[in-house]
Design an enzyme around this catalytic site. Structure first.
Site, short mmCIF file in Angstrom:
data_model
loop_
_atom_site.label_atom_id
_atom_site.label_comp_id
_atom_site.label_asym_id
_atom_site.label_seq_id
_atom_site.Cartn_x
_atom_site.Cartn_y
_atom_site.Cartn_z
N ASN A 1 14.36 -8.15 -9.57
CA ASN A 1 15.34 -9.17 -9.21
C ASN A 1 15.93 -8.89 -7.83
OD1 ASN A 1 15.21 -10.69 -11.66
ND2 ASN A 1 16.35 -9.05 -12.67
N ALA B 1 16.26 -9.58 -4.26
CA ALA B 1 15.96 -10.75 -3.44
C ALA B 1 15.24 -10.36 -2.15
CB ALA B 1 17.26 -11.48 -3.11
N ASP C 1 6.95 -0.22 -7.50
CA ASP C 1 7.85 0.91 -7.67
C ASP C 1 7.79 1.70 -6.38
OD1 ASP C 1 9.72 1.98 -9.59
OD2 ASP C 1 8.55 3.81 -9.50
N SER C 2 8.91 1.81 -5.74
CA SER C 2 8.92 2.41 -4.42
C SER C 2 10.12 3.33 -4.27
CB SER C 2 8.96 1.33 -3.34
OG SER C 2 10.06 0.45 -3.54
N ASP D 1 16.94 2.60 4.59
CA ASP D 1 16.46 2.14 5.90
C ASP D 1 17.30 2.65 7.08
OD1 ASP D 1 14.50 0.88 4.51
OD2 ASP D 1 15.13 -1.17 4.99
N LYS E 1 9.00 -4.79 10.66
CA LYS E 1 8.96 -4.00 9.44
C LYS E 1 7.80 -4.41 8.55
CE LYS E 1 11.71 -2.77 5.34
NZ LYS E 1 12.99 -2.92 4.61
N HIS F 1 5.70 0.79 4.31
CA HIS F 1 4.97 1.25 3.14
C HIS F 1 4.57 0.09 2.25
CE1 HIS F 1 9.19 0.91 2.34
NE2 HIS F 1 9.08 1.17 1.05
N ARG F 2 5.48 -0.89 2.10
CA ARG F 2 5.17 -2.05 1.26
C ARG F 2 4.10 -2.91 1.93
NH1 ARG F 2 10.11 -3.21 0.12
NH2 ARG F 2 10.08 -1.76 -1.62
#
Length: 211
Positions: A8, A10, A68-69, A167, A187, A192-193
């Site tokens: 959830n 955003a 999952d980070s 960050d 970014k 990583h994402r």
């Protein structure tokens, strides 16, 4: 194809929508379908991501994806790791506070805890890690798994106003800035994402024949 994001958050939803742009996917947050957040009792990112994706897939009756980070700091043996979101412990609820405001207070507490744990330590090496797991349905025997790592170093004090989580403390030497100082498009090119999503895009095309 509808793909339920088992989160959830955003900002995470916004990042992943941008990173999966061009694929025939309708990425929706689980909260819009009244799906509760899954427990994350495991010690590894991949196990937690799989648990979250499986619950969202079961509740929605279709495909789901989970991320999952977290942050892994070399000098702390990989901590905060899977407890990155609550490294300082759960902050107490505040009356009338919305979800994002509470998340900002939690982020501030986590950052303060990290700086305290690293006080006097010269080795500030760290990396963000993102593990994405996608399922066609809850009993999918072939989950798609993608992992991205983004190396950097932890500063002595936060810098920047963008992003979320750690960050402001995570400095990326190759870019000469903290993650919180980077524009969103920058970014999304390097994170990583972004790295995990690039792998996942390939897997979605190959295994699910999307795009």
């Amino acid at each position: 194809m509808r793909l339920v994001l088992a989160s959830n958050n955003a900002k995470k939803l916004s990042e992943l929508r941008a990173l999966f742009g061009g694929l025939p996917l309708d990425l929706v947050a689980q909260g819009t379908l009244d799906i509760a957040e899954a427990d994350e009792p495991h010690h590894t990112f991949v196990e937690n991501a799989l648990a979250k994706a499986r619950q969202a897939a079961a509740a929605s009756g279709g495909a789901a994806i989970a991320d999952d980070s977290g942050l892994c700091v070399h000098a702390l043996g990989g901590a905060p790791g899977v407890i990155s979101a609550h490294f300082a412990g759960e902050v107490p609820d505040s009356p009338g506070e919305d979800r994002e405001a509470r998340r900002r207070r939690q982020d501030a507490a986590n950052n303060a805890c990290l700086l305290e744990r690293l006080a006097g330590i010269a080795d500030r090496r760290a990396h963000f890690i993102s593990t994405l797991v996608a399922l066609r349905h809850a009993d999918d025997p072939e989950p798609l798994v993608a992992v991205g790592r983004w190396p950097g170093e932890i500063l002595l004090a936060p810098r920047g106003e963008q992003g979320f989580g750690y960050d402001p403390l995570m400095h990326i030497p190759a870019l000469g800035a903290t993650v919180a100082e980077l524009a969103a498009d920058v970014k999304n090119q390097h994170s990583h994402r972004a790295r995990a999503a690039a792998q996942m895009r390939g897997l979605l095309r190959e295994a699910w024949h999307l795009g």
